[in-house]
Design a protein around this motif. Structure first.
Motif, PDB file in Angstrom:
ATOM      1  N   ALA A 377      44.958  12.014 -89.822  1.00  0.00           N
ATOM      2  CA  ALA A 377      44.525  12.921 -88.756  1.00  0.00           C
ATOM      3  C   ALA A 377      44.125  14.282 -89.296  1.00  0.00           C
ATOM      4  O   ALA A 377      43.125  14.873 -88.861  1.00  0.00           O
ATOM      5  CB  ALA A 377      45.633  13.063 -87.715  1.00  0.00           C
ATOM      6  N   GLY A 378      44.884  14.812 -90.264  1.00  0.00           N
ATOM      7  CA  GLY A 378      44.554  16.117 -90.825  1.00  0.00           C
ATOM      8  C   GLY A 378      43.233  16.099 -91.559  1.00  0.00           C
ATOM      9  O   GLY A 378      42.436  17.045 -91.472  1.00  0.00           O
ATOM     10  N   GLU A 379      42.968  15.028 -92.301  1.00  0.00           N
ATOM     11  CA  GLU A 379      41.712  14.914 -93.045  1.00  0.00           C
ATOM     12  C   GLU A 379      40.529  14.745 -92.110  1.00  0.00           C
ATOM     13  O   GLU A 379      39.469  15.354 -92.310  1.00  0.00           O
ATOM     14  CB  GLU A 379      41.822  13.739 -94.025  1.00  0.00           C
ATOM     15  N   MET A 426      40.626   6.238 -88.972  1.00  0.00           N
ATOM     16  CA  MET A 426      41.704   7.222 -89.031  1.00  0.00           C
ATOM     17  C   MET A 426      43.040   6.503 -89.016  1.00  0.00           C
ATOM     18  O   MET A 426      43.358   5.767 -88.073  1.00  0.00           O
ATOM     19  CB  MET A 426      41.623   8.194 -87.857  1.00  0.00           C
ATOM     20  N   THR A 427      43.849   6.717 -90.060  1.00  0.00           N
ATOM     21  CA  THR A 427      45.126   6.033 -90.186  1.00  0.00           C
ATOM     22  C   THR A 427      46.259   6.890 -89.642  1.00  0.00           C
ATOM     23  O   THR A 427      46.196   8.108 -89.624  1.00  0.00           O
ATOM     24  CB  THR A 427      45.400   5.699 -91.661  1.00  0.00           C
ATOM     25  N   GLY A 428      47.301   6.216 -89.211  1.00  0.00           N
ATOM     26  CA  GLY A 428      48.475   6.888 -88.656  1.00  0.00           C
ATOM     27  C   GLY A 428      49.410   5.847 -88.077  1.00  0.00           C
ATOM     28  O   GLY A 428      49.325   4.658 -88.416  1.00  0.00           O
ATOM     29  N   LYS A 429      50.311   6.282 -87.190  1.00  0.00           N
ATOM     30  CA  LYS A 429      51.198   5.322 -86.538  1.00  0.00           C
ATOM     31  C   LYS A 429      50.375   4.256 -85.822  1.00  0.00           C
ATOM     32  O   LYS A 429      50.696   3.058 -85.836  1.00  0.00           O
ATOM     33  CB  LYS A 429      52.115   6.043 -85.555  1.00  0.00           C
ATOM     34  N   ILE A 430      49.318   4.701 -85.161  1.00  0.00           N
ATOM     35  CA  ILE A 430      48.287   3.807 -84.635  1.00  0.00           C
ATOM     36  C   ILE A 430      47.003   4.176 -85.365  1.00  0.00           C
ATOM     37  O   ILE A 430      46.681   5.350 -85.519  1.00  0.00           O
ATOM     38  CB  ILE A 430      48.111   3.963 -83.115  1.00  0.00           C
ATOM     39  N   ALA A 441      41.608   0.547 -81.501  1.00  0.00           N
ATOM     40  CA  ALA A 441      42.914   0.996 -82.001  1.00  0.00           C
ATOM     41  C   ALA A 441      43.641  -0.207 -82.589  1.00  0.00           C
ATOM     42  O   ALA A 441      43.548  -1.323 -82.062  1.00  0.00           O
ATOM     43  CB  ALA A 441      43.734   1.601 -80.873  1.00  0.00           C
ATOM     44  N   ILE A 442      44.367   0.011 -83.684  1.00  0.00           N
ATOM     45  CA  ILE A 442      45.116  -1.056 -84.350  1.00  0.00           C
ATOM     46  C   ILE A 442      46.589  -0.655 -84.361  1.00  0.00           C
ATOM     47  O   ILE A 442      46.943   0.408 -84.879  1.00  0.00           O
ATOM     48  CB  ILE A 442      44.617  -1.255 -85.796  1.00  0.00           C
ATOM     49  N   GLU A 443      47.435  -1.501 -83.816  1.00  0.00           N
ATOM     50  CA  GLU A 443      48.848  -1.148 -83.672  1.00  0.00           C
ATOM     51  C   GLU A 443      49.755  -1.927 -84.607  1.00  0.00           C
ATOM     52  O   GLU A 443      50.979  -1.907 -84.452  1.00  0.00           O
ATOM     53  CB  GLU A 443      49.275  -1.331 -82.212  1.00  0.00           C
TER      54      GLU A 443
END
Length: 528
Positions: A377-379, A426-430, A441-443
């Motif tokens: 998200a920051g990138e 964009m990678t993250g929790k989701i 979205a990928i969960e």
């Protein structure tokens, strides 16, 4: 006499000092017109008014022969003396309002602009067109900064869609960058450059006619790309509004149907993936690529970038380790990959952490066509800021994002993808993936992935491997690349021998190798 109707497609700006020694300036002008130049500006900074008038009359005889308008740079007296079709002024020359008063309402008037504010003032002051620059470094000027396609785009978007102001880009425009300048500078408001203004690329060419033909062909190609992208975006938006739920269901089904086949193809073809990566994760990304079925080559050397571009199937640009040689290699590898139509994947590691990383990311995006951007998200927030997307700001500490992320992440990745005309993952929790029209979205995944170094970089390698064997749909390739690692993460974390991040790391690589096509049925995806 009414104002002439002007085609700005290829706008020749002369410079006697740069004219090719094999011919006269008049010959260069005539050759360029025969090659397709649609407008000529006579720019002679060193001549006094009398000599300028004499030369201008000779040039005007040539341009009138082909019914091509002639504009005079800066000197309104010369323009009036020879009854030229118009004039062009700079920000430091005679004012646009004074030039209009002296020329009258039926002459073409252009002004140089380098900011949105200058463009808006040009509208108010009665200009017919603006020259937007300097786009790239050039022999004719030494600008404090260059705009690049992104800077040109910002100015185009500042001009209301209903204003009939014409626009041309100028500064370092050549046949090998024209298409990208025109296509990538197109604004979200539908504005596309009406033309390109060229000096050295024509008058300095050995064959001015041939050079102009090439420039015209590249301009038309870039315009067609930009027009199609805008039209496609409008059509897709209308379709989404009319059939939103049906579209989401169909998209999810289509993506799921594609995934298992991609893994099988990847392992059968074993594509060679060129990595320019950071030292911390180089071993991990190489092993991940091998485990999935690809073949990695870790080659941060500019000297072999061109040769490698002919044999690799995709390129990963990872800015985690920033040295001059790494950056030079990234730019070279990306350039040659673009020329070979090989997918380029950008992993802007820690892009928001330092000014150097921000500027390197800006330079890559301004210099290359990036097919897929992968970041946290920051990138992605940093990239959104660089390219002028109005989104929330996500702070970074080193390579990590801080805070809870975007309030509407799907909208952010879609906006960035649409603006850059690429796929954004964009990678993250989701995780979120978009190409500007399709967004998913990928969960899947496990928290241990975020507790080992290099997991995000491995995602970029995975995406690059799938993009290599999915040249016609980088969106699905990005989804497959993320899902492959997320499913491997889930299976690794569930193993009895995994006790924490350390044992997870080894199991993670194992489970990438153990992935079976049918495991993609476990995907938890949601289309928007």
């Amino acid at each position: 006499m009414s104002k002439p109707n002007v085609d700005y497609s290829v706008y020749l700006v002369t410079d006697s000092g740069l004219n090719h020694p094999s011919r006269t300036l008049l010959q260069s002008i005539e050759d360029s017109i025969q090659g397709g130049a649609t407008l000529v500006q006579l720019r002679e900074k060193e001549l006094d008014t009398a000599d300028f008038i004499e030369l201008a009359r000779k040039v005007h005889e040539v341009t009138k022969k082909y019914n091509v308008p002639l504009l005079i740079n800066d000197n309104i007296d010369v323009a009036i003396a020879i009854n030229a079709e118009g004039a062009h002024v700079g920000q430091d020359d005679v004012s646009c309002t004074e030039a209009r008063q002296r020329l009258g309402p039926n002459k073409i008037l252009g002004i140089s602009t380098g900011t949105p504010e200058e463009a808006k003032k040009a509208i108010a002051d009665g200009a017919d067109y603006i020259g937007i620059g300097t786009c790239f470094m050039t022999q004719t000027k030494s600008p404090k900064r260059t705009l690049g396609p992104m800077g040109v785009r910002t100015i185009l978007e500042a001009i209301p869609a209903d204003v009939p102001l014409k626009t041309v880009a100028i500064g370092g425009i050549k046949h090998d960058n024209t298409r990208r300048v025109v296509s990538h500078s197109a604004g979200a408001n539908g504005r596309i450059l009406d033309g390109i203004a060229v000096v050295t690329g024509i008058v300095g060419a050995q064959d001015a006619k041939k050079a102009t033909k090439q420039l015209l062909a590249e301009y038309k190609s870039g315009y067609e790309i930009a027009s199609k992208h805008h039209e496609d975006g409008q059509q897709q938006q209308q379709q989404q509004q009319q059939q939103q739920q049906q579209h989401r269901d169909a998209l999810e089904k289509k993506v799921l149907q594609s995934l298992s086949g991609l893994l099988k193809t990847l392992r059968e073809s074993s594509p060679l993936i060129h990595h320019i990566s950071n030292y911390v994760v180089m071993n991990d990304t190489a092993n991940a690529t091998l485990a999935l079925g690809g073949s990695p080559i870790m080659a941060p050397c500019v000297t072999e970038a061109e040769d490698l571009s002919k044999v690799v199937s995709s390129v990963v640009l990872n800015i985690g380790t920033l040295t001059d040689s790494f950056v030079d290699c990234m730019l070279a590898a990306g350039k040659y990959a673009n020329a070979q139509s090989k997918p380029v994947i950008l992993d802007p590691v820690g892009a928001g952490a330092t000014l150097l990383r921000q500027e390197t990311t800006r330079k890559i995006l301004n210099s290359l066509h990036v097919d897929i951007i992968k970041g946290n998200a920051g990138e992605i927030s940093t990239i959104a800021s660089i390219i002028g997307c109005d989104t929330e700001t996500i702070a970074m500490r080193g390579v990590d994002s801080l805070g809870s992320g975007f309030s509407n992440p799907a909208a952010v990745v879609q906006a960035v993808a649409k603006r850059e005309k690429c796929v954004v993952a964009m990678t993250g929790k989701i995780d979120y993936v978009s190409d500007g029209a399709r967004t998913i979205a990928i969960e899947n995944g496990h928290e241990y992935q975020g507790r080992i170094s290099g997991s995000g970089c491995m995602v970029a390698s995975s995406i690059a491997a799938f993009a290599a064997i999915s040249p016609n749909d980088h969106f699905v390739a990005a989804v497959a690349g993320i899902l492959a690692l997320n499913l491997a993460g889930e299976h690794a974390a569930a193993r009895d021998d995994v006790r924490g991040p350390g044992t997870f790391r080894a199991a993670f690589i194992d489970e990438m190798a153990n992935l079976e096509p049918e495991m993609f049925d476990q995907a938890k995806i949601k289309a928007f």
